[in-house]
Write a protein that holds these residues in place. Structure first.
Motif, mmCIF file in Angstrom:
data_model
loop_
_atom_site.group_PDB
_atom_site.id
_atom_site.type_symbol
_atom_site.label_atom_id
_atom_site.label_comp_id
_atom_site.label_asym_id
_atom_site.label_seq_id
_atom_site.Cartn_x
_atom_site.Cartn_y
_atom_site.Cartn_z
ATOM 1 N N LEU A 1 0.817 -1.217 0.000
ATOM 2 C CA LEU A 1 0.000 0.000 0.000
ATOM 3 C C LEU A 1 0.849 1.265 0.000
ATOM 4 N N TRP B 1 -10.805 -2.388 -4.742
ATOM 5 C CA TRP B 1 -10.394 -1.715 -3.518
ATOM 6 C C TRP B 1 -11.374 -0.617 -3.087
ATOM 7 N N GLU C 1 -4.725 5.341 1.631
ATOM 8 C CA GLU C 1 -4.067 4.033 1.643
ATOM 9 C C GLU C 1 -2.728 4.064 2.344
ATOM 10 N N GLY D 1 -1.500 1.502 5.080
ATOM 11 C CA GLY D 1 -0.212 0.846 4.876
ATOM 12 C C GLY D 1 0.667 0.918 6.108
#
Length: 151
Positions: free
Chosen positions: A38, A50, A60, A64
């Motif tokens: 990510l 997604w 994201e 991540g």
């Protein structure tokens, strides 16, 4: 190899305990790598599969970093647990519980997109694997409590 108190050395304890906990190490690594993906420059959340994640997290990179951090914390817990002479399976129980929530959440994110893909064959099974990890750690905790030893 022995440590300062004459018990089996640190390296021996870690390597002896690695095999039975290999799936826990794998799940920690998968969490870190999933988060790292990510953090790559490509915008993954823009892909149709997604869209569920985009609705929940919006960013994201934040997801991540959360995943990388949780995976690294799990690695740390496994090292601490494996290195100690008197282990604490509760670290493993908690981390497997968090792992189960992670994989259920990821499954939900994909399911929310409405796109059927290979995620269906992967992440729900990871959640089930974490339930097995919780069970194993709980069994180890019971063994410690009953004085029956511990791997």
């Amino acid at each position: 190899m022995t440590d300062a108190v004459g018990s089996p050395g640190l390296w021996i304890r870690i390597t002896h305990r690695f095999g039975p906990r290999m799936m826990e190490w794998f799940m920690a690594a998968h969490t870190v790598v999933w988060g790292w993906v990510l953090l790559l420059p490509d915008r993954i959340f823009d892909q149709p599969s997604w869209s569920g994640f985009r609705q929940i997290f919006r960013d994201e990179d934040a997801l991540g970093w959360i995943m990388v951090t949780l995976g690294l914390l799990r690695f740390a817990g496994l090292v601490i647990n494996g290195a100690r002479k008197n282990v604490t399976p509760r670290i493993r129980q908690w981390s497997a519980g968090v792992g189960c929530l992670i994989w259920v959440g990821i499954s939900y994110g994909y399911a929310s997109s409405g796109v059927v893909s290979t995620w269906l064959a992967i992440y729900p099974l990871f959640a089930i694997a974490e339930l097995v990890n919780i069970h194993r750690a709980a069994r180890d905790q019971g063994g410690v409590a009953r004085g029956k030893g511990y791997i």
